[in-house]
Design an enzyme around this catalytic site. Structure first.
Site, PDB file in Angstrom:
ATOM      1  N   ASP A   1       0.958  -1.295   0.052  1.00 36.29           N
ATOM      2  CA  ASP A   1      -0.015  -0.062  -0.018  1.00 36.29           C
ATOM      3  C   ASP A   1       0.763   1.116  -0.193  1.00 36.29           C
ATOM      4  O   ASP A   1       1.963   1.127   0.193  1.00 36.29           O
ATOM      5  CB  ASP A   1      -1.064  -0.302   1.155  1.00 36.29           C
ATOM      6  CG  ASP A   1      -2.172   0.972   0.796  1.00 36.29           C
ATOM      7  OD1 ASP A   1      -2.175   1.743  -0.034  1.00 36.29           O
ATOM      8  OD2 ASP A   1      -3.188   0.754   1.694  1.00 36.29           O
TER       9      ASP A   1
HETATM   10  C1  BGC Z   1      -5.016   3.056  -0.445  1.00 32.06           C
HETATM   11  C2  BGC Z   1      -5.069   2.106  -1.539  1.00 32.06           C
HETATM   12  C3  BGC Z   1      -4.922   2.650  -2.701  1.00 32.06           C
HETATM   13  C4  BGC Z   1      -3.542   3.534  -3.013  1.00 32.06           C
HETATM   14  C5  BGC Z   1      -3.626   4.222  -4.158  1.00 32.06           C
HETATM   15  C6  BGC Z   1      -3.844   4.002  -0.631  1.00 32.06           C
HETATM   16  O1  BGC Z   1      -4.113   5.107   0.360  1.00 32.06           O
HETATM   17  O2  BGC Z   1      -4.874   2.684   0.707  1.00 32.06           O
HETATM   18  O3  BGC Z   1      -6.199   1.416  -1.412  1.00 32.06           O
HETATM   19  O4  BGC Z   1      -4.948   1.533  -3.671  1.00 32.06           O
HETATM   20  O5  BGC Z   1      -3.769   4.542  -1.821  1.00 32.06           O
HETATM   21  O6  BGC Z   1      -4.227   5.194  -4.390  1.00 32.06           O
END
Ligand code: BGC
Length: 761
Positions: free
Chosen positions: A302
């Site tokens: 993440d």
């Molecule tokens: C989120 C993810 C997401 C990523 C990219 C993160 O803050 O937890 O679910 O895919 O950002 O946008």
């Protein structure tokens, strides 16, 4: 009986899938098989290069052979360069991609482009689908498959290769800021929807990146959405959870994503699980994901600070740190290797996992996906979004006012600013819609011969006075939710999220006295219909004072037409609740116990064990306002003729559902299992969902619903044996309309590995 062999592709994995849905799911014109077959014609020339000079470009070789050849040509720094993302700016905008891992042109390795997400493509205008909770409410995997396919198609036509979706975290706490992105509180429902969504997405030649592994179940309190929160924040919190609860409630859907959908990649989560960072956990990433489940794809972190330690993450199984190598910088990676903390073999394993998956998905053997919005089937995708909003709308109450009769109405009062705005969740799932017809306008168009009055609801007395003049008052209320912060309470009157003005695209909906508005309108108009556009469960203290309640979730860009169709009965109200609506906040599993939520000193203890969602309400003998699986229809159904048959260790269950009303409608028969508790330390819920199906039935028509319960369906996680086990004893099969209306009952028993149908106690 211990079941050592976990689920395998094509094996026992079909527990409880109804035969009807399996048949309905077949057939498509897919450019790339989800098994990673070489691309079919039409996807352009290979970008790999000449087979003579680059033998790994030979498509006759297996992905593993091609990987070995390519690895053999790579220098250490080339290998390490594939382990970190290369663009942090994209993460903020999402357009044209939310992240990129640059390739190595001199070896024919293309850039890997990634996009969000579960509600539609993030960044530039795209089809804004209803939130996954609406999809879950449809109880319709076939619709999930079409949604996954449509989202992936748009991802492809924006020039991306990988899609950060779906979310398979289970809702433990209704306050959780990302509830709207989940499939609700039950792992079996999440599993069925998630598997179908991934299968649909991967038929588009897009790699699905299932998230968040594991336990992104809370965002925390006192936060700066969509980024982080101070207390129990998602990047900081350690989920202290016993292994049985972890396996049965939270990991099961991820396992199915591998064994049934052959998912390409996993996104490891921000938090810690039992003391280890999810992106550095040997237990999660090596022992469970790879050794037990046999996952051979790659793991993406993440975004920002999910990887917390270079050596731990590299050794235990995170392949790519996104959106930028922060712990995976060339210097830190080189140092880890040169000091011997990470072996060359491990580097080859990590890089090999990426390359092998890319080969498997035909990534080298096609042209770039080129951004071209004109290639998107805008109307086709809008139709899927509309269908989901319709099938996912849950009718909680109806005294007969619905469906509305356009010919009989002279005046309609539409009340509430969310009848003209588009409520949606904030953060990486926010989508800029291609179009939006507000519900107020669609309702006015549907009842063209009536006069449609509108009040924004900011003045409850004025709204009530307007409602008094109308035949029917439709009150639209909404909540607000975003990743990065949890709600502070479940009431519709809950204050706006702290600092929520910083959430892009979120209208200021929270913090208004919406309960008082509903009460005021209901007091002047007996035909008051409440439409809830919400992120998850909310409190409904006025539920007995209104004529009807329809939960639309965040219904997406087609909200207007979809809600008009449902409210006027052009289609049935098709949804069933994928989570329980509590009567009071204190009734929820984590309420009143800061150790459970938000945690103390960033430690959240899952002391409720497996009693999440309806399992909790049943165990506590607390009546929810509206139970799991519940949802009215405009017609009525009868359930009869439950039959069981034991065949080769599987239970085949079938029942007849009959439309006894005078309108066509959606029947959603559900089958639950009550498991015997083998010992005090293994308590069992009264019932758990093990099968469901979906039938459109004309008046008087009936359908036979069939369910297969395999051995896994009867199992619990035996901690000391380290495997799934079936307890000897009596199993209660319960079937009917929803978790608290199960008129059909029968029993079956397991004795030393043998399943028998019939009376037992
Ligand atoms: C989120 C993810 C997401 C990523 C990219 C993160 O803050 O937890 O679910 O895919 O950002 O946008």
């Amino acid at each position: 009986m211990i079941i050592r062999n976990n689920r395998k592709p094509g094996g026992l994995a079909a527990a409880g899938i109804t035969l009807g849905l399996m048949l309905g799911a077949c057939g498509s014109s897919d450019p790339v098989g989800s098994t990673g077959q070489p691309p079919l014609p039409g996807l352009g020339p290979s970008r790999c290069g000449d087979v003579q000079t680059r033998p790994w470009c030979d498509t006759r070789l297996s992905p593993a052979e091609r990987t070995a050849l390519l690895l053999g040509e790579m220098t250490l720094s080339q290998k390490l360069s594939l382990l970190g993302g290369d663009n942090i700016v994209a993460a903020a905008t999402g357009d044209p991609y939310v992240g990129i891992s640059e390739g190595i042109p001199e070896l024919g390795i293309p850039d890997l482009r990634m996009s969000d997400g579960p509600v539609g493509v993030r960044g530039s205008p795209a089809t804004a689908f209803p939130t996954p909770l609406a999809l879950a409410s449809s109880f319709n995997p076939e619709l999930a498959r079409r949604t996954g396919k449509a989202v992936a198609n748009e991802v492809r036509h924006k020039g991306n290769d990988l899609l950060h979706a779906p979310v398979l975290d289970i809702m433990r706490n209704p306050l959780a800021g990302r509830t709207f992105e989940t499939y609700g509180e039950d792992p079996y429902l999440a599993e069925r929807l998630g598997v179908a969504w991934i299968q649909g997405a991967q038929t588009e030649g897009i790699m699905a990146n299932v998230k968040h592994y594991a336990m992104n179940t809370q965002e925390g309190q006192i936060g700066l959405p969509p980024i982080t929160s101070l207390i129990g924040g998602r990047q900081l919190v350690n989920h202290v959870i016993d292994e049985r609860t972890l396996r049965e409630m939270h990991l099961a859907p991820f396992e199915a994503a591998i064994h049934e959908a052959d998912v390409a990649s996993f996104m490891c989560a921000y938090g810690f699980v039992n003391g280890a960072a999810a992106c550095g956990s040997h237990f999660l990433l090596q022992q469970v994901l790879r050794d037990e489940w046999g996952f051979d794809g790659f793991v993406v972190s993440d975004y920002v600070l999910a990887v917390k330690d270079t050596v731990m993450s590299l050794n235990n199984g995170t392949e790519i740190e996104m959106p930028l190598g922060m712990f995976y910088t060339p210097l830190l990676l080189q140092t880890a290797v040169l000091t011997g903390l990470v072996s060359m073999e491990t580097v080859d394993t990590r890089v090999g996992n990426i390359l092998r998956t890319l080969f498997r998905f035909g990534f080298f053997d096609r042209a770039d996906y080129v951004r071209n919005d004109d290639l998107v089937d805008v109307e086709g995708h809008a139709a899927v979004a509309r269908e989901t909003a319709e099938q996912g709308a849950v009718l909680l109450r109806n005294n007969g006012v619905l469906p509305l009769d356009a010919a009989a109405l002279r005046k309609i009062a539409v009340i509430g600013s969310s009848a003209v705005e588009r409520p949606s969740g904030g953060g990486s799932s926010a989508v800029v819609p291609l179009r939006f017809v507000p519900p107020r306008d669609a309702l006015a168009a549907r009842a063209a011969s009536a006069e449609t009055l509108y009040a924004d609801g900011s003045d409850a007395a004025a709204a009530a006075a307007l409602a008094a003049t109308a035949d029917v008052a439709i009150v639209f209320v909404a909540d607000k939710a975003s990743e990065g912060v949890d709600k502070t309470c479940l009431s519709l009157d809950c204050p706006a999220l702290p600092l929520s003005v910083l959430v892009p695209g979120l209208p200021e909906l929270g913090g208004k006295p919406q309960d008082a508005l509903i009460r005021a309108v209901a007091a002047t108009n007996p035909n008051t219909v409440v439409v809830l556009q919400v992120a998850g469960p909310v409190l409904t203290p006025w539920r007995d004072q209104v004529a009807a309640i329809l939960v639309a979730w965040y219904p997406g860009q087609e909200a207007g037409d979809a809600l008009a169709h449902v409210l006027f009965g052009d289609t049935d109200a098709g949804g069933r609740l994928p989570l329980s609506f509590p009567k009071a906040e204190v009734d929820t599993p984590t309420a009143g116990n800061p150790l459970r939520y938000p945690g103390v000193a960033n430690q959240a203890f899952y002391t409720e064990g497996i009693f999440t969602g309806y399992r909790w309400y049943d165990e506590q003998q607390v009546e929810p306002a509206f139970p799991f699986g519940y949802g009215l229809s405009y017609t009525q159904f009868a359930y009869e003729g439950l039959q069981l048959e034991a065949r080769r260790g599987q239970l085949l269950a079938s029942l007849t559902v009959r439309n006894t009303g005078s309108r066509a409608g959606w029947a959603t028969p559900q089958l639950y299992l009550g498991l015997p508790s083998p010992s005090e330390s293994v308590p069992q819920p009264q019932r758990v969902l093990k099968g469901f199906s979906r039938h459109w039935l004309a008046p008087g028509a009936s359908a036979r619903a069939s369910f297969i319960l395999d051995q896994r369906a009867f199992s619990y996680w035996h901690v000391s044996a380290g495997g799934w086990k079936i307890a000897d004893g009596c199993y209660a099969i319960q079937a009917g309309a929803h978790s608290r209306d199960l008129p059909l009952r029968a029993t079956a028993s397991w004795t030393q590995g043998t399943l028998r149908v019939g009376a037992c106690s």
